[in-house]
Design an enzyme around this catalytic site. Structure first.
Site, PDB file in Angstrom:
ATOM      1  N   ASN A   1     -10.332  -3.227  -6.747  1.00  0.00           N
ATOM      2  CA  ASN A   1      -9.494  -2.272  -7.492  1.00  0.00           C
ATOM      3  C   ASN A   1     -10.022  -1.951  -8.895  1.00  0.00           C
ATOM      4  O   ASN A   1      -9.588  -0.975  -9.513  1.00  0.00           O
ATOM      5  CB  ASN A   1      -8.038  -2.779  -7.596  1.00  0.00           C
ATOM      6  CG  ASN A   1      -7.260  -2.644  -6.310  1.00  0.00           C
ATOM      7  OD1 ASN A   1      -6.321  -3.391  -6.052  1.00  0.00           O
ATOM      8  ND2 ASN A   1      -7.639  -1.698  -5.464  1.00  0.00           N
TER       9      ASN A   1
ATOM     10  N   ASP B   1       0.829  -1.203   0.000  1.00  0.00           N
ATOM     11  CA  ASP B   1       0.000   0.000   0.000  1.00  0.00           C
ATOM     12  C   ASP B   1       0.869   1.262   0.000  1.00  0.00           C
ATOM     13  O   ASP B   1       1.955   1.270   0.578  1.00  0.00           O
ATOM     14  CB  ASP B   1      -0.914  -0.031   1.239  1.00  0.00           C
ATOM     15  CG  ASP B   1      -2.123   0.866   1.084  1.00  0.00           C
ATOM     16  OD1 ASP B   1      -2.303   1.444  -0.006  1.00  0.00           O
ATOM     17  OD2 ASP B   1      -2.875   0.991   2.052  1.00  0.00           O
TER      18      ASP B   1
HETATM   19  C1  FPP Z   1      -1.730  -0.011  -3.593  1.00  0.00           C
HETATM   20  O1  FPP Z   1      -1.268   1.331  -3.499  1.00  0.00           O
HETATM   21  C2  FPP Z   1      -1.087  -0.696  -4.726  1.00  0.00           C
HETATM   22  C3  FPP Z   1      -1.730  -1.344  -5.746  1.00  0.00           C
HETATM   23  C4  FPP Z   1      -3.203  -1.435  -5.818  1.00  0.00           C
HETATM   24  C5  FPP Z   1      -0.986  -1.956  -6.863  1.00  0.00           C
HETATM   25  C6  FPP Z   1       0.206  -2.755  -6.447  1.00  0.00           C
HETATM   26  C7  FPP Z   1       0.936  -3.237  -7.647  1.00  0.00           C
HETATM   27  C8  FPP Z   1       2.272  -3.222  -7.801  1.00  0.00           C
HETATM   28  C9  FPP Z   1       3.211  -2.794  -6.760  1.00  0.00           C
HETATM   29  C10 FPP Z   1       2.869  -3.766  -9.078  1.00  0.00           C
HETATM   30  C11 FPP Z   1       3.199  -5.225  -8.871  1.00  0.00           C
HETATM   31  C12 FPP Z   1       3.636  -5.893 -10.087  1.00  0.00           C
HETATM   32  C13 FPP Z   1       3.514  -7.246 -10.318  1.00  0.00           C
HETATM   33  C14 FPP Z   1       4.083  -7.860 -11.535  1.00  0.00           C
HETATM   34  C15 FPP Z   1       2.812  -8.128  -9.407  1.00  0.00           C
HETATM   35  P1  FPP Z   1      -2.316   2.498  -3.724  1.00  0.00           P
HETATM   36  O2  FPP Z   1      -2.384   2.785  -5.176  1.00  0.00           O
HETATM   37  O3  FPP Z   1      -3.622   2.130  -3.101  1.00  0.00           O
HETATM   38  O4  FPP Z   1      -1.631   3.680  -2.958  1.00  0.00           O
HETATM   39  P2  FPP Z   1      -2.382   4.845  -2.164  1.00  0.00           P
HETATM   40  O5  FPP Z   1      -3.162   4.186  -1.051  1.00  0.00           O
HETATM   41  O6  FPP Z   1      -1.268   5.694  -1.665  1.00  0.00           O
HETATM   42  O7  FPP Z   1      -3.279   5.549  -3.139  1.00  0.00           O
END
Ligand code: FPP
Length: 271
Positions: free
Chosen positions: A89, A41
């Site tokens: 998501n 996160d």
């Molecule tokens: C949450 O942070 C993150 C995600 C929903 C995506 C996670 C994906 C990756 C790190 C890429 C992984 C790649 C592979 C190949 C598996 P957020 O966007 O909710 O952050 P925020 O809460 O600060 O908005």
């Protein structure tokens, strides 16, 4: 390359604050979790703090994940499950969803050879049938090619939701009972576990969530029943080996009782 030079240059003597390829000296190889789950996160906030678009955070987050897989191999943590995309998501802006799907596809293709050479077994948990057919093929190919690897089992949760996983499991069990294939007495913990996406894998010992949020967000609700939870304020893209070592130190200090009394309490009761 897979490992940044700043990490490659760190040696055994780099100390607790700059851990490198070797397990930091204060961590006991016998007291490491056998399976770590991560809720990655804070990608969006990481980018926001830098005046960058959210997708830059996801790109950097993917680098952090890649490095964590390698760290698990180096330090002897045999299984890692990462929550990459939840069933919720899909509600994000289309451009972000499209970017994430393209990122999964690109990374899986680009890193497959290297991961395979490193002995990483790749698998996925979630309802993959909702993903683009080309991405499904990339995933199936990654799973098939790495199926016999044993260094680290790297599992990626994509279009994953724990409640729908459990609903599916209930439906399968109900159908088995209805058909007479299974008796009610045979509906056990173990049998239900076998109907989950994670069938055949040990439950996580440690679950890490970054960015200061302290929720499970529909992640592995069944599997985390006795898991130690660790929350850190670090945003996912900044989650490096030092941050992982801190999580492992916290885990080492936990007294895991699985519902039993503390040893000294048990001793006082029998004294
Ligand atoms: C949450 O942070 C993150 C995600 C929903 C995506 C996670 C994906 C990756 C790190 C890429 C992984 C790649 C592979 C190949 C598996 P957020 O966007 O909710 O952050 P925020 O809460 O600060 O908005």
């Amino acid at each position: 390359m897979f490992m940044p030079t700043s990490i490659a240059n760190l040696g055994k003597d780099s100390g607790k604050t700059r851990p490198g390829r070797e397990l930091p000296d204060d961590l006991d190889p016998q007291r490491l979790p056998q399976h770590v789950a991560v809720i990655m996160d804070g990608n969006g906030r990481w980018a926001n703090h830098r005046g960058m678009p959210r997708i830059a955070g996801h790109r950097q987050g993917a680098k952090a994940l890649k490095e964590l897989v390698r760290c698990c191999k180096d330090w002897g943590v045999p299984a890692l499950t990462a929550y990459a995309f939840s069933t919720e998501n899909w509600r994000r802006p289309t451009e972000e969803v499209d970017f994430l799907m393209a990122l999964f596809d690109k990374l899986l293709r680009r890193e497959l050879k290297e991961m395979h050479r490193e002995g990483v077994r790749i698998s996925f948990v979630g309802d993959l049938s909702a993903l683009a057919p080309s991405l499904q093929r990339t995933m199936e190919n990654a799973m098939a090619q790495t199926a016999d690897n044993t260094a680290v089992h790297f599992s990626v949760a994509v279009n994953y939701g724990s409640r729908s996983e459990m609903v599916n499991a209930c439906r399968q069990v109900a159908a088995q009972v209805q058909s007479g294939e299974l008796s009610l007495d045979e509906v056990t913990d173990e049998h239900i576990e076998q109907q989950l996406y994670t069938a055949g894998t040990v439950s996580p010992d440690l679950m890490i969530r970054t960015s200061g949020e302290q929720r499970l967000s529909n992640f592995l609700l069944w599997q985390l029943a006795y898991t130690e939870l660790y929350f850190t304020d670090v945003f996912w893209p900044d989650f490096d080996r030092a941050a992982f070592a801190d999580a492992l130190r916290a885990f080492k200090g936990r007294d895991r009782r699985f519902g039993k009394a503390e040893d000294k309490v048990a001793a006082s009761l029998t004294a």
